[in-house]
Motif scaffolding. Structure first.
Motif, short mmCIF file in Angstrom:
data_model
loop_
_atom_site.label_atom_id
_atom_site.label_comp_id
_atom_site.label_asym_id
_atom_site.label_seq_id
_atom_site.Cartn_x
_atom_site.Cartn_y
_atom_site.Cartn_z
N ALA A 146 0.85 -1.19 0.00
CA ALA A 146 0.00 0.00 0.00
C ALA A 146 0.88 1.24 0.00
N HIS A 147 1.51 1.51 -1.13
CA HIS A 147 2.54 2.54 -1.20
C HIS A 147 2.00 3.94 -1.48
N ASN A 148 0.70 4.07 -1.67
CA ASN A 148 0.12 5.40 -1.82
C ASN A 148 -1.33 5.36 -1.35
N ALA A 149 -1.94 6.53 -1.27
CA ALA A 149 -3.31 6.61 -0.76
C ALA A 149 -4.29 5.89 -1.67
N TRP A 150 -4.03 5.87 -2.96
CA TRP A 150 -4.90 5.16 -3.90
C TRP A 150 -4.97 3.67 -3.56
N MET A 151 -3.84 3.04 -3.32
CA MET A 151 -3.83 1.61 -3.01
C MET A 151 -4.54 1.34 -1.69
N ARG A 152 -4.49 2.27 -0.78
CA ARG A 152 -5.18 2.07 0.50
C ARG A 152 -6.68 2.21 0.34
N LEU A 153 -7.13 3.12 -0.52
CA LEU A 153 -8.56 3.19 -0.83
C LEU A 153 -9.02 1.90 -1.52
N VAL A 154 -8.27 1.46 -2.50
CA VAL A 154 -8.63 0.25 -3.25
C VAL A 154 -8.69 -0.95 -2.32
N SER A 155 -7.80 -1.00 -1.33
CA SER A 155 -7.77 -2.16 -0.44
C SER A 155 -9.09 -2.32 0.31
N ARG A 156 -9.80 -1.23 0.54
CA ARG A 156 -11.09 -1.33 1.23
C ARG A 156 -12.14 -1.97 0.32
N LEU A 157 -12.09 -1.65 -0.96
CA LEU A 157 -13.00 -2.31 -1.89
C LEU A 157 -12.64 -3.78 -2.02
N VAL A 158 -11.36 -4.10 -2.13
CA VAL A 158 -10.93 -5.50 -2.20
C VAL A 158 -11.40 -6.26 -0.97
N ASP A 159 -11.27 -5.63 0.19
CA ASP A 159 -11.68 -6.26 1.44
C ASP A 159 -13.16 -6.59 1.41
N LEU A 160 -13.96 -5.65 0.96
CA LEU A 160 -15.40 -5.87 0.87
C LEU A 160 -15.72 -7.04 -0.05
N LEU A 161 -15.06 -7.11 -1.19
CA LEU A 161 -15.34 -8.18 -2.15
C LEU A 161 -14.88 -9.53 -1.61
N GLN A 162 -13.78 -9.55 -0.89
CA GLN A 162 -13.34 -10.80 -0.27
C GLN A 162 -14.34 -11.25 0.79
N LEU A 163 -14.88 -10.33 1.55
CA LEU A 163 -15.87 -10.67 2.55
C LEU A 163 -17.15 -11.19 1.92
N ALA A 164 -17.43 -10.77 0.70
CA ALA A 164 -18.62 -11.22 -0.02
C ALA A 164 -18.38 -12.51 -0.78
N SER A 165 -17.15 -13.01 -0.78
CA SER A 165 -16.83 -14.21 -1.55
C SER A 165 -17.17 -15.47 -0.76
N PRO A 166 -17.50 -16.55 -1.45
CA PRO A 166 -17.76 -17.82 -0.75
C PRO A 166 -16.47 -18.41 -0.22
N ALA A 167 -16.58 -19.26 0.76
CA ALA A 167 -15.41 -19.95 1.29
C ALA A 167 -14.77 -20.78 0.19
N GLY A 168 -13.44 -20.89 0.25
CA GLY A 168 -12.74 -21.67 -0.75
C GLY A 168 -12.53 -20.95 -2.06
N ALA A 169 -12.55 -19.61 -2.04
CA ALA A 169 -12.28 -18.84 -3.25
C ALA A 169 -10.88 -19.17 -3.76
N PRO A 170 -10.64 -19.06 -5.08
CA PRO A 170 -9.38 -19.54 -5.65
C PRO A 170 -8.13 -18.79 -5.21
N HIS A 171 -8.24 -17.50 -4.93
CA HIS A 171 -7.04 -16.71 -4.69
C HIS A 171 -6.76 -16.45 -3.21
#
Length: 404
Positions: free
Chosen positions: A266-291
């Motif tokens: 997270a080397h800039n503020a943009w990546m830190r904002l994006v990480s919150r969206l990624v976090d939300l999508l991971q929380l919405a993913s089913p168990a055993g997601a590929p990545h």
């Protein structure tokens, strides 16, 4: 209670080459009201004291008390589902409510984001967390992503640095347009990452979390109002100012999840904002997601007992890793159970808004008085209290900053 007393307090930020880039007016010792109470009451009390991330404080307190009583420190399935749903709600509120309200130039996107949020299944009355989470992916695809969360995450895994910007520029959902409008300004705000990741420590999570809690006051952190029964619970940022020659303290956030094997730095503020969206999508993913582990397995939580009558607990929240330490008084034989003798809480804001932290360094690197840059940085690090950007350099003495 004193009329007009601000129990939450607020953070004061000073962009530019000032000696005190971050100050706090948060009252200290509020959590000392828990001392002497029955330990079983702590989860409810801590949830009431922390309006934001209340579900995470409740779970951390519950796990710490369990560990202190010699009980298993592993969250139950129901507790994991509650943590998953509560954290997803927190991230949704950041993106749909706080970003349009706080980010410079984002206000035009507020009505559309607020309207979409009204239909979110996580706020549907009477809906159990499991049922709400099951329908969340379809809602995200329709209202925010323009594609399924699984497809978005697959593209992100292939190119985590470039994919979010490509998606934001191509899609026309309110969230995509907001991020596209913020991309250039937030990418220009460097935030050299120093993630706090005690759960990956070789000596074990309990030892690493315990060391952080025990060493926090001596390490130049807040004067931990609460490391013992006499002091109460952890305080907030109140050091006199940053030492330019000192190494920055670590940070914590959704960019440093224990189970995330793909997160770029997270080397800039943009990546830190994006990480919150990624976090939300991971929380919405089913168990055993590929990545990466999805859903209820995404967030780390656990507890241990370093000594009889003591409990440590750690819970990943929307803002980062939350740590608790409790000590119980000798059992007085009451059927209500033992009382709380000591309490310490180390919250993500303690790390991220410390005057020796990464954010403080980033603020000092900005032009003097650059309120838009300071605001974007603060939103990227996401404090648990309100913040104000100072119009001038903050004074050297902390008490002089109360009315800045």
């Amino acid at each position: 209670m004193t009329p007009g007393l601000d129990l939450a307090g607020r953070l004061l930020l000073c962009p530019g080459p000032c000696a005190a880039p971050i100050r706090s007016t948060r009252p200290q010792g509020l959590q000392r009201v828990a001392l002497g109470q029955r330990a079983e009451q702590l989860p409810t009390l801590m949830a009431a004291l922390h309006a934001l991330c209340a579900h995470a404080h409740r779970l951390a307190a519950r796990l710490a008390v369990r560990a202190a009583r010699g009980e298993p420190g592993t969250p139950t399935t129901a507790e994991r589902l509650a943590l998953q749903a509560g954290t997803a709600r927190d991230q949704l509120l950041r993106l749909a409510h706080d970003w349009p309200r706080l980010l410079p130039g984002a206000e035009p996107f507020a009505p559309a984001l607020a309207e979409a949020l009204r239909s979110c299944p996580l706020w549907r009355p009477g809906t159990a967390p499991a049922a709400a989470l099951a329908t969340l992916p379809d809602w995200l695809a329709q209202h925010w992503l323009g594609q399924s969360p699984a497809r978005w995450l697959a593209a992100w895994a292939d190119d985590p640095l470039a994919w979010p910007a490509r998606w934001a520029q191509r899609q026309h959902t309110p969230l995509a347009r907001l991020l596209a409008a913020q991309q250039a300004a937030t990418q220009a705000l460097a935030t050299p990452p120093r993630p706090w990741q005690p759960l990956a420590a070789a000596e074990g999570a309990a030892a690493a979390v315990g060391a952080a809690l025990a060493g926090w006051p001596a390490a130049g952190g807040p004067a931990a109002a609460g490391a013992s029964a006499e002091a109460g619970a952890s305080g907030a940022v109140d050091a006199a100012g940053a030492d330019p020659g000192a190494e920055a303290l670590p940070d914590t956030g959704p960019w440093s999840r224990h189970h995330d094997r793909l997160a770029p730095a997270a080397h800039n503020a943009w990546m830190r904002l994006v990480s919150r969206l990624v976090d939300l999508l991971q929380l919405a993913s089913p168990a055993g997601a590929p990545h990466a582990p999805g859903g209820a397995d995404w967030l780390a939580a656990g507890a241990a007992s370093p000594a009889p009558g003591e409990g440590l607990a750690w819970v990943e929240t929307a803002r980062g890793l939350l740590a608790y330490r409790v000590a119980l008084a000798a059992d007085d034989g009451s059927p209500a159970g033992p009382r709380l003798q000591a309490l310490q809480v180390l919250a993500p804001t303690d790390w991220n808004f410390h005057p020796q932290g990464v954010l403080a360094r980033a603020l000092q690197a900005q032009a003097a008085g650059d309120a838009p840059a300071a605001t974007r940085l603060a939103v990227a690090f996401d404090p648990c209290v309100a913040f104000t950007v100072a119009a001038a350099a903050l004074p050297a003495h902390p008490h002089e900053a109360q009315h800045a």
